[in-house]
Design an enzyme around this catalytic site. Structure first.
Site, PDB file in Angstrom:
ATOM      1  N   ASP A   1     -36.438 -13.117  26.687  1.00  0.00           N
ATOM      2  CA  ASP A   1     -35.882 -12.012  25.716  1.00  0.00           C
ATOM      3  C   ASP A   1     -35.942 -12.546  24.386  1.00  0.00           C
ATOM      4  O   ASP A   1     -35.767 -11.879  23.276  1.00  0.00           O
ATOM      5  CB  ASP A   1     -34.666 -11.576  26.209  1.00  0.00           C
ATOM      6  CG  ASP A   1     -34.631 -10.283  27.067  1.00  0.00           C
ATOM      7  OD1 ASP A   1     -35.566  -9.648  27.269  1.00  0.00           O
ATOM      8  OD2 ASP A   1     -33.763 -10.171  28.080  1.00  0.00           O
TER       9      ASP A   1
ATOM     10  N   HIS B   1      -2.775  -0.761   7.114  1.00  0.00           N
ATOM     11  CA  HIS B   1      -2.182  -1.115   5.692  1.00  0.00           C
ATOM     12  C   HIS B   1      -1.050  -0.214   5.386  1.00  0.00           C
ATOM     13  O   HIS B   1      -0.200  -0.507   4.509  1.00  0.00           O
ATOM     14  CB  HIS B   1      -3.387  -1.107   4.612  1.00  0.00           C
ATOM     15  CG  HIS B   1      -4.175   0.084   4.712  1.00  0.00           C
ATOM     16  ND1 HIS B   1      -5.103   0.480   5.719  1.00  0.00           N
ATOM     17  CD2 HIS B   1      -3.960   1.302   3.653  1.00  0.00           C
ATOM     18  CE1 HIS B   1      -5.577   1.611   5.457  1.00  0.00           C
ATOM     19  NE2 HIS B   1      -4.904   2.127   4.284  1.00  0.00           N
TER      20      HIS B   1
ATOM     21  N   HIS C   1       0.763  -0.962   0.088  1.00  0.00           N
ATOM     22  CA  HIS C   1       0.004   0.133   0.083  1.00  0.00           C
ATOM     23  C   HIS C   1       0.866   1.381   0.044  1.00  0.00           C
ATOM     24  O   HIS C   1       0.981   1.790   1.080  1.00  0.00           O
ATOM     25  CB  HIS C   1      -0.941  -0.037   1.043  1.00  0.00           C
ATOM     26  CG  HIS C   1      -1.926  -0.985   1.111  1.00  0.00           C
ATOM     27  ND1 HIS C   1      -1.756  -2.449   1.667  1.00  0.00           N
ATOM     28  CD2 HIS C   1      -3.042  -0.780   0.847  1.00  0.00           C
ATOM     29  CE1 HIS C   1      -2.963  -3.113   1.426  1.00  0.00           C
ATOM     30  NE2 HIS C   1      -3.877  -2.318   1.036  1.00  0.00           N
TER      31      HIS C   1
ATOM     32  N   ARG D   1     -27.991 -16.875  33.410  1.00  0.00           N
ATOM     33  CA  ARG D   1     -28.732 -16.086  33.927  1.00  0.00           C
ATOM     34  C   ARG D   1     -29.664 -16.816  35.251  1.00  0.00           C
ATOM     35  O   ARG D   1     -29.995 -16.240  36.214  1.00  0.00           O
ATOM     36  CB  ARG D   1     -30.024 -15.337  32.847  1.00  0.00           C
ATOM     37  CG  ARG D   1     -31.012 -14.589  33.763  1.00  0.00           C
ATOM     38  CD  ARG D   1     -32.256 -14.405  32.815  1.00  0.00           C
ATOM     39  NE  ARG D   1     -33.006 -13.488  33.401  1.00  0.00           N
ATOM     40  CZ  ARG D   1     -34.310 -13.317  32.810  1.00  0.00           C
ATOM     41  NH1 ARG D   1     -34.652 -13.811  31.736  1.00  0.00           N
ATOM     42  NH2 ARG D   1     -35.258 -12.224  33.402  1.00  0.00           N
TER      43      ARG D   1
ATOM     44  N   HIS E   1     -31.683 -13.063  21.726  1.00  0.00           N
ATOM     45  CA  HIS E   1     -30.846 -12.824  23.027  1.00  0.00           C
ATOM     46  C   HIS E   1     -30.430 -14.341  23.384  1.00  0.00           C
ATOM     47  O   HIS E   1     -29.657 -14.411  24.305  1.00  0.00           O
ATOM     48  CB  HIS E   1     -31.564 -12.018  24.178  1.00  0.00           C
ATOM     49  CG  HIS E   1     -31.699 -11.070  24.073  1.00  0.00           C
ATOM     50  ND1 HIS E   1     -32.407 -10.208  23.113  1.00  0.00           N
ATOM     51  CD2 HIS E   1     -31.692  -9.719  24.893  1.00  0.00           C
ATOM     52  CE1 HIS E   1     -32.272  -8.963  23.180  1.00  0.00           C
ATOM     53  NE2 HIS E   1     -31.912  -8.627  24.367  1.00  0.00           N
TER      54      HIS E   1
ATOM     55  N   GLY F   1      -4.937  -3.312  11.482  1.00  0.00           N
ATOM     56  CA  GLY F   1      -5.328  -3.793  10.195  1.00  0.00           C
ATOM     57  C   GLY F   1      -6.906  -3.816   9.961  1.00  0.00           C
ATOM     58  O   GLY F   1      -7.382  -3.220   9.251  1.00  0.00           O
ATOM     59  N   PRO F   2      -7.636  -4.650  10.780  1.00  0.00           N
ATOM     60  CA  PRO F   2      -9.082  -4.522  10.827  1.00  0.00           C
ATOM     61  C   PRO F   2      -9.618  -3.124  11.209  1.00  0.00           C
ATOM     62  O   PRO F   2      -9.236  -2.802  12.218  1.00  0.00           O
ATOM     63  CB  PRO F   2      -9.492  -5.671  11.587  1.00  0.00           C
ATOM     64  CG  PRO F   2      -8.498  -6.582  11.656  1.00  0.00           C
ATOM     65  CD  PRO F   2      -7.355  -5.648  11.600  1.00  0.00           C
TER      66      PRO F   2
ATOM     67  N   ILE G   1      -9.636   9.360  -0.030  1.00  0.00           N
ATOM     68  CA  ILE G   1      -9.641   8.274  -0.934  1.00  0.00           C
ATOM     69  C   ILE G   1      -9.758   7.000  -0.019  1.00  0.00           C
ATOM     70  O   ILE G   1      -8.916   6.650   0.673  1.00  0.00           O
ATOM     71  CB  ILE G   1      -8.158   8.284  -1.698  1.00  0.00           C
ATOM     72  CG1 ILE G   1      -8.343   9.393  -2.721  1.00  0.00           C
ATOM     73  CG2 ILE G   1      -8.084   6.941  -2.648  1.00  0.00           C
ATOM     74  CD1 ILE G   1      -9.343   9.632  -3.875  1.00  0.00           C
TER      75      ILE G   1
ATOM     76  N   GLU H   1     -20.556  -2.616  22.978  1.00  0.00           N
ATOM     77  CA  GLU H   1     -20.042  -3.928  23.240  1.00  0.00           C
ATOM     78  C   GLU H   1     -18.596  -4.111  22.607  1.00  0.00           C
ATOM     79  O   GLU H   1     -17.583  -4.562  22.841  1.00  0.00           O
ATOM     80  CB  GLU H   1     -20.710  -5.069  22.912  1.00  0.00           C
ATOM     81  CG  GLU H   1     -22.017  -5.211  23.713  1.00  0.00           C
ATOM     82  CD  GLU H   1     -23.200  -4.346  23.387  1.00  0.00           C
ATOM     83  OE1 GLU H   1     -23.033  -3.777  22.116  1.00  0.00           O
ATOM     84  OE2 GLU H   1     -24.203  -4.299  23.934  1.00  0.00           O
TER      85      GLU H   1
ATOM     86  N   ARG I   1     -23.806 -16.411  37.087  1.00  0.00           N
ATOM     87  CA  ARG I   1     -23.554 -15.186  36.999  1.00  0.00           C
ATOM     88  C   ARG I   1     -23.317 -14.520  38.547  1.00  0.00           C
ATOM     89  O   ARG I   1     -22.310 -13.646  38.624  1.00  0.00           O
ATOM     90  CB  ARG I   1     -24.517 -14.032  36.132  1.00  0.00           C
ATOM     91  CG  ARG I   1     -25.884 -14.141  36.755  1.00  0.00           C
ATOM     92  CD  ARG I   1     -26.755 -13.327  36.041  1.00  0.00           C
ATOM     93  NE  ARG I   1     -28.254 -13.551  36.386  1.00  0.00           N
ATOM     94  CZ  ARG I   1     -29.318 -12.490  36.453  1.00  0.00           C
ATOM     95  NH1 ARG I   1     -28.998 -11.362  36.037  1.00  0.00           N
ATOM     96  NH2 ARG I   1     -30.352 -12.934  36.658  1.00  0.00           N
TER      97      ARG I   1
ATOM     98  N   HIS J   1      -3.760   3.455  -4.141  1.00  0.00           N
ATOM     99  CA  HIS J   1      -3.927   2.821  -2.535  1.00  0.00           C
ATOM    100  C   HIS J   1      -3.280   1.472  -2.325  1.00  0.00           C
ATOM    101  O   HIS J   1      -2.388   1.495  -1.526  1.00  0.00           O
ATOM    102  CB  HIS J   1      -5.381   2.676  -2.360  1.00  0.00           C
ATOM    103  CG  HIS J   1      -5.707   1.931  -1.305  1.00  0.00           C
ATOM    104  ND1 HIS J   1      -5.806   2.465   0.114  1.00  0.00           N
ATOM    105  CD2 HIS J   1      -6.096   0.762  -0.953  1.00  0.00           C
ATOM    106  CE1 HIS J   1      -5.999   1.741   1.035  1.00  0.00           C
ATOM    107  NE2 HIS J   1      -6.336   0.473   0.328  1.00  0.00           N
TER     108      HIS J   1
END
Lengths: 737, 737
Positions: free
Chosen positions: A523, A105, A65, A574, A527, A155-156, A228, A463, A399, A303
């Site tokens: 739920d 990149h 790149h 739960r 869920h 990267g991600p 770009i 999350e 939990r 790119h």
């Protein structure tokens, strides 16, 4: 504090620098070399050399790149030569500025500056290994944390900026906890480079909101605004007012008009960002041109591909270089960066002196700080975990069991930073007298308290950012902070890309995942996780642990705390779970699976798992009482831990040498269990909105029905022999839903 | 167009209504009943009745989410009684307004209004089934698309608003494609309710950016601004300027100060939103109080639990109701809503007349439109898919094969809307003469073209929103639009929560997932999926299909297009793949697995999969030439399709009756394959940054090595018997990485 011994060539005429450059008061100041900054010719040579080098490095293997790396050349000079505080000869210097390349990149850009300033391993030879077949390369296609000088693997897109928020939080938290007047033992800045893409990804947008909320004024995000992306102009998919959006999110915004060449303006903006008194994170929007200096400058073509030999020659001609020569870096360039090493040594020396003086003034705090710097716990965690006898024997949701373990750990171990994605009332992670991690001046509404010493984090309903920022907390200095996240298990699907990045980077985080089966109830299917465990059981270097009761929950924490390079998900109910103090064993959990109830001359082995263990134990009773069948029960909380055991242990638990069938009972998709069993009593559809007990019943989780189906299966095996079922897995829970 | 026949009671004094209420010009106008709107007493009775009813409904089963439902009562009256255009007696009326409850946990609010206005199945008895053990309830804990009047299943926060963007896009696209002057046959508005949480989730933030970019002025998002989430005050985790952020994202912002009681102001704002000429989506920020009317009003305690009998009695007393009586809905309340049905019938009648006139004026377009309304393709897709002989026989990346199939389909079938998360150059989804989906006035930069008729979508770097918005496109009217998304396979982990919601809702979308293994190469482990297939193979109602060559890629599209209620992921290589026209069969793909190369008296069955098929075929040759072993090869592109086959077929493919071992060869984690094989040649770690061929080699993907290991395994089986390996899965690819 000893005055800085600045090398002679770095002390000239700081007064004449633009905005705030000469005004910095923030801790150990690696003073800026204005003489060189004003030397336009040298700077131009550096930029041209850098861009030609990038073109050459991509061209040699026809990939990579190049475009953004070239466009960001001047930003790199500003950062590595003038602004950032770090020590190339000791990349792990504790109080170094953290740098995150969220647009990973463009890593060749970072590798090349690391080479030029003299990172000890980043030889020219290594630089040339980018995109090569060398398996010992430290220049992979995206930055990887394994290699010195890289703070986090990116990267991600969007992950890096979230990590940077975590790194900045870590500084704020440690500074609030350990700094004393005159002793800013933790005072580094976090710098993060982003491209257009990172500002579109949801995880980044979540993290941006949080950084603004927490007023992380030690975080500076530099936007390589080249407009770009792969598809072309950013305007194809994004026409919002980025600066206004950042401002609305609680950020200060600065701009630089010519990011291609105007190193002085960039330095001024970055120094202004660092010394700003706005009390906000700073977003520095720098206009650049992708592939600047090439024919495809400003085009998406620059790119993600090498330019081709002809165009590389053109780039060199335009840069006033010999098109016949490649990989040319003159001594002038190395000279230009030479001061950085000395400055780095000086920063280290200053900090070490400061810490030594701090130790004399605050010996107790300093020795605790020293442990944290070494990445060690400040107390023995093993002694804090409750003993089996400390747990209630009445049915208990796991939990709640997790709270009984984790609250004690969090109260005593400063290493723990525990948070939740807005499920405090559900996940039981609040300990007595916890302090919230908040900006100390934040008192806008009813009863909000907290400051930066706080170790309880309200992540909001975010999350993904929770997990990604936690990776940054864990990466600040390995072992210094152990982030504990929490949410419903189902919503760890939102967090999955960041959980993966933690596993890939060997960063220990403990994820508390409650409401882990159809037992979560009304739920409904949105869920109720069915297939999610299959992902986490397959994910390398991750422990997905489903404890069956409080004792096993203690075992799950022991397993997680015994694995310094591995994140864990502790998967919890739960609903109330029967406690099995006579059978359950924490050390069994740490082996992944163990014999829960042994049985002589058994007809079948039942594998019970986590929140559904009760069905296995009760089905055993029905098999005995109604069908005259003898069943042994194996508890199997963690496949990955089991795989690490010696073959003999595995054979003993599963009964490799016996000729009786094995059946797993779990309210998840069975995928992956086929490795251990001949048949499964499992889910083959999504769940249903019903109260927990009714949901189990609806899907056939009922000991009478389970025993009936298993009895039928055992009969077939007895009459036709084990060979009759070889290689043909049996799904015993067949229903109409 | 016929003039509206407005029922007499709905035509009074519209002139005196506030902002724009009387000014609407937008298509079929269900006129607003100002007489009732001004009747403060009746309105108050409705609101008090509604809130007491919510409290009762939660109390009966001691659960649910009463607080927001009570706080949103006035918004509900405004929407269902005054503003939305729909027909309770025909919930599927094509041109109805779409309503999405993104804060799905408040579903009782929606169910109750649906009951009051007379949705045909929403009886009082059904309303009382909320949170009950009734398996025939149409009132699950979150709204579910299966039930009439529910447009999309919501619950996982942030999904609903993204779906709403898709619904609004669908309207814009169909309107641009089919409307003619005087014939607005598609003209509905999309309404979306969000809470504080939805505005924090990344997927929502991505979708908000896109809605602003596309200027979807037919989308109105109503923000139930109660400033409370599970943890307490929103200020705990979010202190940004929401209105400013929405404005920066290209939205118009309206506000209502008293959302608890001021129905008139809410109606005015919503009508202003619908009739706005700003050309932007509209965000209506309405201040409400969670649990209004209860003791815990404004507190997080009102969020997710019933109030308890005593407090329910208090609520009734405060509302001037008899605390002893439950579920009281007086006839006055039903009378209040009675006009809605008639108005709905009138809307339907008007639309049907309009469409009839349209058919006379534009017969060809109208007959195509009729097919779209029925959810049918406008051409025979089967005849468009290339024949085996049309594909090149030279090695071809399967991402290119997918382009050869999909580009033809997309060019000819208006049902297809194809997009990419900014990977146009990589995913090969662009067809000749495609038009981009863009606002027609968007011409800000270099060469951007397109309008709302466009069927190629630039999603930006927003994988999660791409999939979530696509669910909305698919849900608009089943079969009318088939969204095709595309990205690298690894980034379908970002999109996973939305892919799951598509599978759960039985919405057909085709996800084109390229770069599907370590063969993707030098981008490194962040881009190399190892464990992701395990998730998608376990996910109910999803086809994860990995074709081995062009012919199998054609088969993958056939499988996807043959499953109207199931989304598919077609998993494709970046790198060249050997073509096997002599072995590969599209009809084999549709069966999930088939015999690729038969072999008499075989010693072993090799299972080859997708991009790694070549290793299986070449290993077969080495086994024969070097080890004298006979191997048959099975191609296994899709586990879920295979599971649907009759047992006889499965037995024949896998050789249940033979006594030879089976081995799968795939560069993924093996989890799940154990169902079909005795041993796996697979990945047990993350990948490595190396060029594709080198990455394969590094991890042992080499036919010589594979054959050697398989030969060793077969020898063991031959000497010790099949029984020796029973129940003990063998990992044959053991290496040091």
């Amino acid at each position: 504090m000893a005055p800085s011994a600045i090398p002679p060539e770095t002390t000239t005429a700081l007064d004449h620098l633009p905005v705030n450059v000469s005004n910095e008061t923030n801790g150990q100041n690696g003073k800026i070399n204005e003489h060189q900054l004003k030397n336009v010719e040298t700077t131009s040579l550096v930029l041209r050399t850098f861009r030609c080098l990038i073109a050459d490095l991509c061209e040699q293997f026809k990939g990579g790149h190049p475009g953004s790396a070239m466009g960001m050349a001047a930003i790199g000079v500003a950062l590595w030569k003038y602004v950032m505080r770090y020590s190339p000869e000791n990349p792990n210097f504790f109080n170094r500025d953290r740098f995150v390349l969220s647009n990973g990149h463009t890593c060749l850009w970072q590798y090349t500056f690391m080479h030029l300033v003299g990172y000890r391993n980043m030889t020219f030879d290594q630089l040339k290994s980018y995109h090569s077949t060398r398996t010992d390369s430290i220049c992979p296609g995206h930055p990887e944390i394994e290699h010195e000088g890289i703070e986090v693997t990116t990267g991600p897109l969007g992950q890096g900026i979230a990590n940077a928020v975590g790194l900045a939080m870590a500084t704020k938290h440690l500074a609030a906890t350990y700094n004393k007047p005159g002793f800013d033992v933790v005072s580094n800045t976090t710098w993060c480079m982003v491209g257009d893409a990172c500002l579109q990804e949801g995880v980044a947008l979540e993290a941006i909101s949080l950084a603004g909320h927490w007023r992380l004024d030690n975080l500076i995000v530099i936007y390589d605004n080249n407009q770009i992306t792969c598809d072309g102009s950013v305007d194809l998919a994004n026409t919002e007012d980025v600066n206004a959006k950042m401002a609305a999110s609680g950020w200060e915004v600065l701009e630089v008009a010519d990011g291609n060449n105007d190193v002085e303006a960039i330095v001024a903006a970055l120094v202004a960002a660092r010394s700003s008194t706005s009390g906000k994170p700073v977003f520095v929007n720098i206009k650049t041109t992708i592939g600047v200096g090439s024919k495809v400058a400003g085009d998406a073509k620059a790119h993600g591909a090498a330019f081709g030999a002809e165009e590389v020659a053109n780039i060199k001609r335009a840069a006033d270089f010999d098109p016949e020569k490649s990989f040319v870096v003159s001594e002038t360039i190395y000279d230009f960066f030479r001061e950085v090493k000395a400055r780095g040594r000086e920063l280290e020396r200053e900090w070490e002196e400061l810490v030594a003086d701090y130790g004399e003034e605050y010996p107790d705090l300093a020795s605790e700080f020293a442990l944290r710097v070494k990445g060690e716990f400040t107390e023995d965690w093993a002694s804090i975990i409750p003993a089996k006898g400390d747990f209630p024997t009445v049915p208990t949701p796991s939990r709640k069991s997790a709270g009984l373990v984790c609250n004690r750990l969090a109260a005593k171990l400063k290493t723990f930073m525990v948070g939740t994605a807005d499920l405090s009332p559900s996940v039981n992670m609040i300990w007595k007298d916890k302090t919230d991690f908040q900006h100390p001046d934040l008192r806008p509404a009813c009863g909000i308290t907290g400051d930066y010493t706080g170790r309880y984090i309200h992540w909001g309903i975010r999350e993904h950012a929770m997990a990604a920022i936690s990776n940054g907390l864990a990466a600040f200095n390995k072992g210094t902070i152990l982030p504990v996240t929490s949410s419903f298990f189902m919503f760890y699907l939102y967090a999955a890309p960041a959980v993966r990045m933690g596993a890939l980077q060997q960063l220990r985080t403990i994820h508390i995942a409650t409401h882990d089966s159809i037992g979560t109830g009304e739920d409904g299917p949105t869920h109720q996780p069915i297939e999610l465990a299959a992902l986490y059981r397959a994910m390398p270097n991750l422990l997905y642990i489903r404890p069956a009761d409080s004792e096993e929950t203690a075992g799950a924490f022991i397993a997680a705390l015994s694995a310094p390079d591995t994140p864990s998900i502790i998967s919890l109910s739960r609903q109330n779970l029967t406690q099995y103090p006579e059978y359950s064993r924490r050390d069994g959990v740490t082996k992944g699976a163990y014999v829960f109830i042994e049985q002589a001359d058994a007809d079948v082995t039942l594998i019970g798992v986590g929140s559904e263990m009760g069905f296995a134990v009760r089905a055993r009773d029905v098999l005995r009482d109604k069908y005259g069948l003898r069943a042994r029960v194996v508890s199997f909380p963690c496949q990955r831990l089991f795989e690490k055991q010696p073959r003999e242990y595995k054979a003993a638990v599963l009964g490799y040498r016996t000729r009786i069938p094995r059946v797993v009972i779990e309210a998840y998709a069975v995928n992956g269990w086929e490795r251990y069993v001949d048949a499964g009593y499992s889910m083959s559809s999504f769940g249903h909105s019903l109260p927990g007990a009714a949901a189990y019943k609806y899907f056939g989780y009922d000991e009478e029905l389970i025993a009936e189906r298993i009895s039928g299966f055992v009969s077939v095996v007895k009459s036709e022999g084990m060979e009759s079922i070889r290689g043909e897995f049996r799904d015993l829970n067949v229903n109409d839903h």
